[in-house]
Design a protein around this motif. Structure first.
Motif, PDB file in Angstrom:
ATOM      1  N   LEU A  47      -3.774  -1.203   1.637  1.00 10.28           N
ATOM      2  CA  LEU A  47      -3.911  -1.479   0.218  1.00 10.28           C
ATOM      3  C   LEU A  47      -4.549  -2.855   0.058  1.00 10.28           C
ATOM      4  CD1 LEU A  47      -0.276  -0.501  -0.885  1.00 10.28           C
ATOM      5  CD2 LEU A  47      -2.221   0.997  -0.474  1.00 10.28           C
ATOM      6  N   SER A  48      -5.536  -2.947  -0.794  1.00 11.22           N
ATOM      7  CA  SER A  48      -6.157  -4.242  -1.022  1.00 11.22           C
ATOM      8  C   SER A  48      -5.973  -4.634  -2.478  1.00 11.22           C
ATOM      9  CB  SER A  48      -7.641  -4.205  -0.677  1.00 11.22           C
ATOM     10  OG  SER A  48      -8.324  -3.419  -1.632  1.00 11.22           O
ATOM     11  N   GLY A  49      -6.048  -5.930  -2.717  1.00  7.63           N
ATOM     12  CA  GLY A  49      -5.947  -6.424  -4.077  1.00  7.63           C
ATOM     13  C   GLY A  49      -6.104  -7.919  -4.110  1.00  7.63           C
ATOM     14  N   ALA A  50      -6.511  -8.410  -5.262  1.00  2.30           N
ATOM     15  CA  ALA A  50      -6.757  -9.845  -5.407  1.00  2.30           C
ATOM     16  C   ALA A  50      -5.510 -10.622  -5.826  1.00  2.30           C
ATOM     17  CB  ALA A  50      -7.858 -10.067  -6.443  1.00  2.30           C
ATOM     18  N   ASP A  51      -4.493  -9.939  -6.341  1.00  2.00           N
ATOM     19  CA  ASP A  51      -3.298 -10.612  -6.839  1.00  2.00           C
ATOM     20  C   ASP A  51      -2.099 -10.293  -5.951  1.00  2.00           C
ATOM     21  OD1 ASP A  51      -1.128 -11.609  -8.247  1.00  2.00           O
ATOM     22  OD2 ASP A  51      -1.904 -10.982 -10.198  1.00  2.00           O
ATOM     23  N   ASP A  52      -1.622 -11.292  -5.203  1.00  2.00           N
ATOM     24  CA  ASP A  52      -0.485 -11.106  -4.292  1.00  2.00           C
ATOM     25  C   ASP A  52       0.754 -10.571  -4.994  1.00  2.00           C
ATOM     26  OD1 ASP A  52      -2.062 -12.080  -2.281  1.00  2.00           O
ATOM     27  OD2 ASP A  52      -1.009 -13.994  -2.081  1.00  2.00           O
ATOM     28  N   PRO A  80      -2.463  11.518   7.101  1.00  2.00           N
ATOM     29  CA  PRO A  80      -3.773  10.864   7.187  1.00  2.00           C
ATOM     30  C   PRO A  80      -3.645   9.359   6.985  1.00  2.00           C
ATOM     31  CG  PRO A  80      -3.470  11.756   4.999  1.00  2.00           C
ATOM     32  CD  PRO A  80      -2.252  12.156   5.797  1.00  2.00           C
ATOM     33  N   LEU A  81      -4.711   8.663   7.247  1.00  2.00           N
ATOM     34  CA  LEU A  81      -4.839   7.245   6.919  1.00  2.00           C
ATOM     35  C   LEU A  81      -5.248   7.170   5.450  1.00  2.00           C
ATOM     36  CD1 LEU A  81      -5.151   4.224   7.774  1.00  2.00           C
ATOM     37  CD2 LEU A  81      -7.531   4.774   8.317  1.00  2.00           C
ATOM     38  N   VAL A  82      -4.589   6.317   4.679  1.00  3.28           N
ATOM     39  CA  VAL A  82      -4.879   6.188   3.251  1.00  3.28           C
ATOM     40  C   VAL A  82      -5.396   4.782   2.979  1.00  3.28           C
ATOM     41  CG1 VAL A  82      -3.888   6.249   0.928  1.00  3.28           C
ATOM     42  CG2 VAL A  82      -3.123   7.889   2.646  1.00  3.28           C
ATOM     43  N   LEU A  83      -6.574   4.693   2.360  1.00  2.00           N
ATOM     44  CA  LEU A  83      -7.179   3.411   1.997  1.00  2.00           C
ATOM     45  C   LEU A  83      -7.264   3.338   0.482  1.00  2.00           C
ATOM     46  CD1 LEU A  83     -10.183   3.594   4.497  1.00  2.00           C
ATOM     47  CD2 LEU A  83      -8.001   2.447   4.852  1.00  2.00           C
ATOM     48  N   LEU A  84      -6.639   2.323  -0.109  1.00  2.00           N
ATOM     49  CA  LEU A  84      -6.625   2.181  -1.568  1.00  2.00           C
ATOM     50  C   LEU A  84      -7.030   0.758  -1.938  1.00  2.00           C
ATOM     51  CD1 LEU A  84      -3.247   4.041  -2.188  1.00  2.00           C
ATOM     52  CD2 LEU A  84      -5.550   4.947  -2.570  1.00  2.00           C
ATOM     53  N   ASP A  85      -8.184   0.625  -2.583  1.00  2.00           N
ATOM     54  CA  ASP A  85      -8.717  -0.677  -2.965  1.00  2.00           C
ATOM     55  C   ASP A  85      -8.300  -1.002  -4.398  1.00  2.00           C
ATOM     56  OD1 ASP A  85     -10.261  -3.021  -2.844  1.00  2.00           O
ATOM     57  OD2 ASP A  85     -11.989  -1.984  -3.695  1.00  2.00           O
ATOM     58  N   GLU A  86      -7.807  -2.214  -4.621  1.00  2.00           N
ATOM     59  CA  GLU A  86      -7.353  -2.659  -5.943  1.00  2.00           C
ATOM     60  C   GLU A  86      -6.423  -1.639  -6.584  1.00  2.00           C
ATOM     61  OE1 GLU A  86      -7.354  -5.426  -7.568  1.00  2.00           O
ATOM     62  OE2 GLU A  86      -8.714  -6.561  -6.299  1.00  2.00           O
ATOM     63  N   VAL A  87      -5.530  -1.093  -5.776  1.00  2.00           N
ATOM     64  CA  VAL A  87      -4.677   0.005  -6.200  1.00  2.00           C
ATOM     65  C   VAL A  87      -3.663  -0.399  -7.264  1.00  2.00           C
ATOM     66  CG1 VAL A  87      -2.952  -0.298  -4.370  1.00  2.00           C
ATOM     67  CG2 VAL A  87      -3.331   1.952  -5.362  1.00  2.00           C
TER      68      VAL A  87
END
Length: 172
Positions: free
Chosen positions: A144-149, A112-119
């Motif tokens: 995957l998303s996040g505010a800190d590179d 599946p497609l996996v979407l993880l915010d601020e993981v």
């Protein structure tokens, strides 16, 4: 039947990872999973299907898996999730999500497609590395998303990176 298969498969996956089943469904249906009482579970599933028309008229479901609780425990001591640190809780949740992704891939024959915010927030370096390795091993397309590179430094050589700023997406 597909939902039951996925739930049972997810429990097997998590048990395989941890060496024991940390997931417990707390409802009448789960109690019937042993021995001869398994047939009663299928009767309950049939009753759920039969109740669909009534539920549609009433605008909600009076019975079903949404009325069940999921009891999750962490580590060899079986610490209840509610008593774990934020990082441990996140690791537990991610273990369930990735176990579900494995089970869906097995059932459907494709990942599946996996979407993880601020993981990556609240995960230590070892847990982040394990997460990224597991995502790669699953062969899923993951966003995957996040505010800190810096949280994503362990993915530099095996992922594409994008920045979203002022409604503009740029490749990095």
């Amino acid at each position: 039947a597909l939902l039951l298969s996925i739930i049972l498969g997810l429990a097997r996956e998590v048990a395989r990872e941890r060496g024991r089943p940390p997931l417990v469904l707390l409802d009448e249906a789960a109690a019937h999973l042993d021995g001869a009482r398994r047939a009663a579970l299928y009767d309950e599933i049939a009753a759920l299907a039969a109740a669909r028309a009534r539920d549609a008229l009433e605008g909600g479901a009076a019975v079903g898996p949404h009325r069940s609780d999921l009891n999750v425990r962490f580590g060899a001591g079986g610490t209840p999730a509610g008593e774990c640190s934020t990082g441990e809780q996140k690791a537990l949740l991610l273990s369930i999500i990735l176990g579900l992704a494995r089970e869906v891939a097995r059932e459907r024959g494709r990942p599946p497609l996996v979407l993880l915010d601020e993981v990556a927030a609240h995960l230590d370096g070892a847990r982040r590395a394990a997460l990224y390795d597991e995502i790669a091993a699953l062969g899923v397309q993951a966003w995957l998303s996040g505010a800190d590179d810096e949280f994503f430094a362990g993915l530099r050589s095996r992922a594409q990176f994008f920045r979203v700023l002022d409604a503009t997406v740029t490749a990095r």
